[in-house]
Design a protein around this motif. Structure first.
Motif, short mmCIF file in Angstrom:
data_model
loop_
_atom_site.label_atom_id
_atom_site.label_comp_id
_atom_site.label_asym_id
_atom_site.label_seq_id
_atom_site.Cartn_x
_atom_site.Cartn_y
_atom_site.Cartn_z
N TYR A 1 0.84 -1.20 0.00
CA TYR A 1 0.00 0.00 0.00
C TYR A 1 0.88 1.25 0.00
O TYR A 1 1.96 1.26 0.58
CB TYR A 1 -0.86 0.08 1.27
CG TYR A 1 -1.65 -1.15 1.64
CD1 TYR A 1 -1.05 -2.23 2.28
CD2 TYR A 1 -3.02 -1.21 1.41
CE1 TYR A 1 -1.78 -3.34 2.65
CE2 TYR A 1 -3.77 -2.32 1.80
CZ TYR A 1 -3.14 -3.39 2.42
OH TYR A 1 -3.88 -4.49 2.80
N TYR B 1 0.33 5.27 1.23
CA TYR B 1 -0.50 6.25 1.91
C TYR B 1 0.19 7.61 1.85
O TYR B 1 1.42 7.71 1.89
CB TYR B 1 -0.69 5.90 3.39
CG TYR B 1 -1.56 4.72 3.68
CD1 TYR B 1 -1.04 3.42 3.70
CD2 TYR B 1 -2.92 4.88 3.97
CE1 TYR B 1 -1.85 2.33 4.00
CE2 TYR B 1 -3.72 3.79 4.27
CZ TYR B 1 -3.18 2.52 4.28
OH TYR B 1 -3.98 1.44 4.59
N GLN C 1 0.27 11.10 4.10
CA GLN C 1 -0.13 11.66 5.39
C GLN C 1 0.38 13.08 5.52
O GLN C 1 1.59 13.31 5.57
CB GLN C 1 0.38 10.81 6.55
CG GLN C 1 -0.15 11.27 7.90
CD GLN C 1 0.31 10.40 9.06
OE1 GLN C 1 1.36 9.77 9.00
NE2 GLN C 1 -0.48 10.34 10.13
N ALA D 1 -4.85 12.10 9.32
CA ALA D 1 -4.78 10.66 9.20
C ALA D 1 -4.16 10.27 7.86
O ALA D 1 -4.25 11.01 6.88
CB ALA D 1 -6.18 10.07 9.30
N PRO D 2 -3.52 9.11 7.80
CA PRO D 2 -3.03 8.62 6.50
C PRO D 2 -4.18 8.44 5.52
O PRO D 2 -5.27 8.00 5.89
CB PRO D 2 -2.41 7.27 6.86
CG PRO D 2 -2.08 7.36 8.31
CD PRO D 2 -3.16 8.21 8.91
N LEU E 1 -5.16 6.59 1.92
CA LEU E 1 -4.73 5.56 0.99
C LEU E 1 -4.74 6.11 -0.44
O LEU E 1 -5.74 6.69 -0.90
CB LEU E 1 -5.66 4.34 1.08
CG LEU E 1 -5.32 3.17 0.17
CD1 LEU E 1 -3.97 2.54 0.56
CD2 LEU E 1 -6.42 2.10 0.24
N GLU F 1 -7.25 4.28 -5.69
CA GLU F 1 -8.39 4.91 -5.03
C GLU F 1 -8.99 5.95 -5.98
O GLU F 1 -8.29 6.59 -6.76
CB GLU F 1 -7.95 5.59 -3.73
CG GLU F 1 -7.53 4.61 -2.66
CD GLU F 1 -8.62 3.66 -2.25
OE1 GLU F 1 -9.66 4.12 -1.71
OE2 GLU F 1 -8.45 2.45 -2.49
N MET G 1 4.18 13.28 4.30
CA MET G 1 4.85 12.02 4.61
C MET G 1 4.19 10.95 3.76
O MET G 1 2.95 10.87 3.70
CB MET G 1 4.69 11.69 6.10
CG MET G 1 5.24 10.32 6.48
SD MET G 1 7.02 10.30 6.61
CE MET G 1 7.20 10.85 8.31
N LEU H 1 3.77 6.98 3.31
CA LEU H 1 3.94 5.74 4.05
C LEU H 1 3.66 4.54 3.15
O LEU H 1 2.66 4.51 2.43
CB LEU H 1 2.97 5.69 5.23
CG LEU H 1 3.17 6.74 6.32
CD1 LEU H 1 1.96 6.79 7.24
CD2 LEU H 1 4.41 6.44 7.13
N GLN I 1 -1.33 -5.02 9.14
CA GLN I 1 -0.62 -4.12 8.25
C GLN I 1 0.68 -3.70 8.92
O GLN I 1 0.68 -3.31 10.09
CB GLN I 1 -1.46 -2.88 7.97
CG GLN I 1 -2.30 -2.94 6.72
CD GLN I 1 -2.77 -1.57 6.27
OE1 GLN I 1 -3.02 -0.69 7.08
NE2 GLN I 1 -2.90 -1.37 4.98
N PHE J 1 3.78 -1.05 8.60
CA PHE J 1 4.14 0.21 7.96
C PHE J 1 5.65 0.40 7.97
O PHE J 1 6.35 0.00 8.90
CB PHE J 1 3.50 1.38 8.71
CG PHE J 1 2.04 1.55 8.42
CD1 PHE J 1 1.09 0.82 9.14
CD2 PHE J 1 1.60 2.43 7.45
CE1 PHE J 1 -0.26 0.96 8.89
CE2 PHE J 1 0.25 2.59 7.19
CZ PHE J 1 -0.69 1.86 7.91
N GLY J 2 6.12 1.06 6.92
CA GLY J 2 7.50 1.51 6.90
C GLY J 2 7.63 2.81 7.68
O GLY J 2 6.63 3.37 8.14
N PRO J 3 8.87 3.31 7.80
CA PRO J 3 9.09 4.53 8.58
C PRO J 3 8.64 5.80 7.87
O PRO J 3 8.55 6.85 8.51
CB PRO J 3 10.61 4.53 8.79
CG PRO J 3 11.13 3.78 7.61
CD PRO J 3 10.12 2.74 7.30
#
Lengths: 115, 111
Positions: free
Chosen positions: A33, A35, A37, A42-43, A45, A57, A88, A90, A104, A106-108
């Motif tokens: 995925y 995202y 942010q 909120a993140p 998608l 999306e 950001m 994600l 899920q 998540f990466g940094p």
């Protein structure tokens, strides 16, 4: 032993100059995925891949594209970044998505600045 | 409309104190409710996942509750530590990849 890796962590690009963000995973998960942010939000998608199947999306701008050349890697391409694209980004993975409680990971994140 | 609301927007507590964060959701059909912790500048990390049939789930000092009838969830943090300072995000999941993220509660734990 990082599981979801994003590079670079910080990216500065110029207005209108194409930029690519990368994500890799060592989990061998089927789903990846992306995202967006923005600060204190909120993140959101943007899209996801289930294996090689791409799912966009409905409200993701055409300016955002993605590629997944293999299971481990996924790229986010921003063709002509605008100031509003500073955020950001994600990357996340999950083993599956057909059952309900898949985890899920998540990466940094990559912090994108547009000048 | 599918949405998730969280309260309070931000919270400041002293180290060692307990706190409870709230989440209300309107996601249908509903599959599960997730709580994530997101440190500043990092990606979210999962704390708990609860299906509609689960009422409570713990992860160390974090305890989440779920009332699927009233569509409410809470996250209780016991004996807070400085490292608990973060944003806590509630996510209501429908079927498939339909995740609805809340705006988060920003928690600051002071010494």
């Amino acid at each position: 032993d990082a599981m979801v890796i994003q590079n670079p962590r910080y990216q500065v690009t110029q207005f209108g100059k194409p930029v690519t963000l990368s994500c890799s995973q060592t989990l061998n998960h089927n789903v990846m995925y992306w995202y967006q942010q923005k600060s204190s939000q909120a993140p959101k998608l943007l899209f996801h891949y289930y294996d090689k199947d791409f799912n966009n999306e409905a409200d993701t701008p055409d300016n955002f594209q993605s590629r997944r050349p293999n299971t481990s890697f996924c790229f986010l391409d921003i063709r002509s970044p605008g100031l509003g694209d500073a955020a950001m980004y994600l990357c996340a993975t999950s083993e599956d998505m057909t059952s309900g409680t898949y985890e899920q990971y998540f990466g940094p994140g990559t912090r994108l600045t547009v000048t | 409309k599918n949405q998730v609301e969280q309260s309070p927007q931000s919270l400041i507590i002293l180290e060692g104190k307990n706190c409870t964060l709230q989440c209300n959701y309107t996601v249908s059909p509903f599959s599960n409710l997730r709580w994530y912790k997101q440190d500043t500048g990092r990606g979210p990390v999962s704390l708990t996942i609860m299906t509609f049939s689960e009422n409570t789930k713990s992860n160390g000092r974090y305890t989440a509750t779920l009332d699927a009838d009233t569509k409410q969830s809470s996250l209780h943090i016991t004996a807070s530590q400085l490292s608990d300072s973060a944003s806590y995000i509630c996510v209501a999941a429908g079927w498939g990849q339909n995740f609805v993220f809340g705006p988060g509660t920003r928690l600051s734990v002071l010494p």
